[in-house]
Design an enzyme around this catalytic site. Structure first.
Site, PDB file in Angstrom:
ATOM      1  N   TYR A 297       0.841  -1.192   0.000  1.00 54.38           N
ATOM      2  CA  TYR A 297       0.000   0.000   0.000  1.00 54.38           C
ATOM      3  C   TYR A 297       0.876   1.242   0.000  1.00 54.38           C
ATOM      4  CZ  TYR A 297      -4.347   2.549   1.040  1.00 54.38           C
ATOM      5  OH  TYR A 297      -5.449   3.360   0.988  1.00 54.38           O
ATOM      6  N   TYR A 341      -5.749   5.272  -7.189  1.00 52.63           N
ATOM      7  CA  TYR A 341      -5.971   5.201  -5.744  1.00 52.63           C
ATOM      8  C   TYR A 341      -7.376   4.676  -5.508  1.00 52.63           C
ATOM      9  CZ  TYR A 341      -6.533   6.777  -0.893  1.00 52.63           C
ATOM     10  OH  TYR A 341      -6.761   6.850   0.453  1.00 52.63           O
TER      11      TYR A 341
END
Length: 388
Positions: A297, A341
């Site tokens: 991430y 995203y």
């Protein structure tokens, strides 16, 4: 997975379908429509129909409830539905919950999804605009009045401490940004397709909150991503090779807050991800040496470095060199810095492609992938592998 002992979830469920909308800055349609498009695409990819689905999992902070998405997609009765809290920290946990439902017989086919207009609508990067009174809001009250108003400012506190402790300069964060953008440049689905960057580009980008530059911060995206989870036996009869859930875990550390855990003894690591790492390694029997590709991430570059250290790929302060050396194929879709995203859900899809052998940046003979969810918050992680 327990923080004290291994569980029995591994090998009992698999991701069999992945689907997404295009990734853009202005989708021109509602978040519900994006969610429905992604779910239908994932079911088509899995060779299943809406009638096969009896479970749905999403995030909190989502405007498209499970029952509403089910209606929009023609899905009928549900025996399992759930939401996971803490923003991007929920990504891998959605698959964990789906796998738990499948493994225990609570549901047969579970869809995990995330969709938002995070650029043209609500923008997470703009920070806290309004919050109802809550215990969580009280924790933010110790940071907001002093100017720590946005995610970048919260991360910058830990990033500065990391650099100070290990005698590093902000330029080391550029290795993550360059790696992600190199992969995005060859990924037609990525927003930054055809647009690699150099370390010099990173160093020349403007400050956002020192020591973070513009190219240390992930983009904002409109789009949707969905995943389909079912039992391994059923998965073997579907069109694509199963991406088996080898292990799944959630983690929150001592003194945990949402993005503002500044009162811990040490700000150079991510204890919540350490909790996840210990569970994944113990539950799977694997080690960092067994991992073929890492999908970590990357809302901000410093936390990618800290994750590598928490998982034991390298020692404290050594992650910049580890990334610079290309010691582990990392974020082969371009990550959230380069592709989109989507609170980490597109990263899970990339891990599935690597296991299937269909990634545009395919790692040869990849059979085990590590995927992580949002950092700085209670989080989650997955180990995904080939069947057999």
């Amino acid at each position: 997975m327990s923080v004290r002992r291994a569980d029995t979830l591994g090998g009992r469920a698999a991701i069999v379908g992945i689907g997404a909308t295009e990734f853009s800055k202005d989708s021109g349609r509602s978040e519900l429509k994006l969610a429905a498009e992604a779910v239908r695409a994932a079911l088509d990819d899995a060779g299943l129909t809406p009638a096969d689905v009896d479970g749905m999992v999403t995030f909190t902070m989502d405007t498209s409830p499970e029952i509403t998405v089910a209606q929009a997609c023609g899905i009928g009765e549900l025996s399992f539905f759930s939401r996971v809290h803490y923003g991007g920290g929920a990504a891998c946990a959605t698959v964990q919950q789906a796998a738990l439902a499948v493994a225990t017989g609570v549901a047969d086919v579970v869809v995990c999804y995330r969709a938002f207009n995070e650029r043209s609508g609500r923008r997470f990067g703009s920070g806290v605009q309004h919050r109802e009174p809550s215990v969580e809001g009280t924790a933010l009250g110790w940071a907001l009045p002093f100017g720590l108003l946005t995610p970048a400012s919260w991360i910058a506190m830990a990033a500065r401490r990391y650099l100070h402790t290990y005698g590093l300069s902000p330029d080391v964060f550029g290795h993550v940004a360059v790696t992600d953008r190199r992969h995005a440049a060859t990924n037609p689905a990525a927003y930054f397709y055809g647009k690699p960057i150099t370390l010099a580009d990173h160093a020349a980008s403007r400050w956002i909150v020192e020591p973070l530059r513009l190219l240390d911060c992930c983009q904002e995206t409109d789009g949707g991503q969905a995943l389909v989870v079912t039992g391994v036996e059923r998965a073997r009869d579907l069109p694509h090779p199963p991406a088996v859930v080898i292990a799944a875990a959630q983690g929150a550390g001592r003194g945990q807050e949402q993005m503002t855990s500044f009162y811990r003894d040490d700000l150079t690591g991510l204890p919540e991800m350490g909790v996840v790492a210990r569970q994944l390694w113990r539950g799977s029997g694997l080690t960092p040496a067994d991992i073929d590709v890492g999908i970590l991430y990357d809302h901000f570059t410093p936390f990618v470095l800290m994750q590598l250290e928490e998982f034991g790929f390298c020692g404290p302060g050594e992650a910049p060199g580890f990334v610079a050396d290309g010691a582990l194929p990392l974020n082969t879709h371009g990550g959230q810095l380069g592709e989109a995203y989507l609170h980490g859900m597109n990263g899970i899809a990339e891990a599935v492609r690597q296991i299937r052998g269909t990634s545009v940046n395919q790692v040869p003979q990849a059979s085990r992938a590590l995927v992580t969810a949002g950092t700085g918050v209670p989080t989650s992680g997955l180990l995904i592998g080939a069947d057999g």
